[in-house]
Write a protein that holds these residues in place. Structure first.
Motif: not given
Length: 431
Positions: A183, A185, A208, A234, A237-238, A241, A253, A255-256
């Motif tokens: 992750v 950030y 996470a 995706y 990640q959402q 957040q 955040i 990117n994952v």
């Protein structure tokens, strides 16, 4: 300010100056037996000289006291208490200015400053020159908000260093899957990052892990392994957040990244066999579908052709039957008009049909004609063969397609009926 004050008072702070800290009237006494620049000046003389210059600066006259001071000052002037107070005040003002100046701090670009009042968060300062109340009232701390930070889940430093307690998780179809991901950030609120969470990195790792377990728990194993990896990242990640915003961690955040998605090592061989069997099944299904796509259209075409041939044969038989029925009705009408003539005609046609298929010839021997010596049997056979060849040619020309095969008996029946229809008409014409 201190430099300008020293320039106004005329005080020189140079050890190389032979007259540093000496009075005009007793400079010789202070430097007796010493050459210029030989040693440091007397501290008492320095203090007296500093007081005199301060008094002159603030409008005081020089009041030297040549006697009655005892031997403590070695005959020098007595220190002025008022001048000493002024000196102490100036020194205090300078110290206060220095103390206030210690509250200034500079924040570099890409960083943010956090100001604390007695240890409590007060405000966040942008990049550039900033000021706060000096110690012990306020303190500052600089946080890098532009740095992209990374937290690893399921592994540490290398994919070989797995953390099974973090990477193993259950899918919706009750399969266990091994996932390692990272992750990335940045910080969007330094105050929340510093004071709302005690252990920031461990909190991010737990968030996470929670988010990806929820996403994987409602997905199938094959979906997570193959076509759904980007969607899982995706959604993780959402969801992360949302959780971090609810906790007010002050993190954005970016990117994952999925590093490795695979079955557990203990069942890797069996899973590979299952995947290979699934691929073989798909291959055989595709081959069967290709064969079906090749055979079924041909079968449908052949069936359609047979249906068309049957329809043509039905139409032909129906038309022949209707023609025969119409002819019979016409014969019946004529028979009712002249029964004897019609009876004779039917007798002759029947006898002609019977004799045409017989191999023997009946001749009236009383006439004595020379035709008895002709090969009548061979002539009859030759005529029958030519009639059969002509009938076959007409049948081939009347076929709707090259592969159409008409029933032989039906064709012979049609040909016989046509000959039957034609012969009486010729006989009637000859009569």
């Amino acid at each position: 300010m201190l430099v300008s004050l020293l320039k106004k008072t005329g005080l020189k702070l140079s050890l190389n100056d032979p007259r540093w800290g000496n009075r005009k009237d007793d400079g010789k006494k202070a430097q007796e037996g010493k050459k210029p620049g030989e040693g440091p000046p007397d501290l008492d003389q320095l203090w007296r000289d500093f007081n005199q210059r301060l008094n002159a600066f603030f409008g005081q006259k020089n009041r030297p006291d040549n006697g009655g001071n005892g031997g403590n000052n070695n005959g020098g002037p007595r220190p002025d208490m008022k001048g000493a107070g002024i000196t102490a005040g100036v020194v205090g003002v300078i110290a206060v200015l220095i103390w206030l100046a210690s509250g200034a701090f500079i924040v570099q670009e890409g960083q943010s400053g956090v100001v604390l009042t007695f240890g409590k968060y007060t405000r966040t300062t942008p990049a550039g020159f900033n000021w706060r109340w000096p110690y012990p009232f306020q303190a500052d701390e600089t946080v890098n908000v532009s740095q992209v930070r990374t937290v690893e889940v399921g592994y540490r430093q290398s994919l070989r260093n797995k953390q099974a307690s973090e990477s193993l998780m259950l899918t919706d179809d009750e399969n266990i899957i091994d996932i390692q991901f990272a992750v990335q950030y940045t910080l969007k609120d330094p105050g929340e990052w510093l004071f709302n969470v005690r252990d920031q990195e461990d909190t991010l790792r737990q968030v996470a892990e929670t988010a990806i377990r929820e996403v994987v728990g409602r997905s199938k194993m094959d979906f997570v392994l193959y076509e759904g990896r980007e969607k899982v990242a995706y959604e993780t990640q959402q969801l992360m957040q949302q959780i971090l915003d609810r906790y007010k961690v002050g993190v954005l955040i970016n990117n994952v990244t999925m590093q490795a998605v695979q079955p557990p090592e203990q069942v890797q061989a069996a899973f590979d066999d299952a995947v290979k069997a699934g691929q073989d099944r798909e291959r055989q299904k595709n081959e069967g579908q290709a064969y079906a796509n090749d055979v079924i259209p041909k079968a449908r075409g052949a069936a359609f052709r047979l249906m068309q041939e049957a329809e043509a044969y039905r139409s032909m038989v129906t038309e022949n039957a209707e023609g025969n029925a119409s002819r019979f009705k016409q014969v019946l009408v004529e028979y009712q008009k002249a029964p004897a003539v019609t009876r004779d005609r039917m007798y002759l046609e029947t006898m002609q049909q019977v004799f045409s298929s017989a191999s023997k010839v009946m001749v009236d021997a009383k006439t004595g004609s020379n035709l008895l010596y002709l090969p009548l049997d061979k002539l009859i056979a030759q005529t029958a063969a030519s009639d059969a060849t002509a009938a076959a040619a007409r049948a081939a020309a009347a076929a709707p397609a090259a592969n159409t095969v008409m029933p032989q008996e039906a064709m012979q029946t049609v040909e016989v009926n046509s000959r039957r229809d034609s012969r009486p008409s010729r006989e009637r014409e000859s009569r």
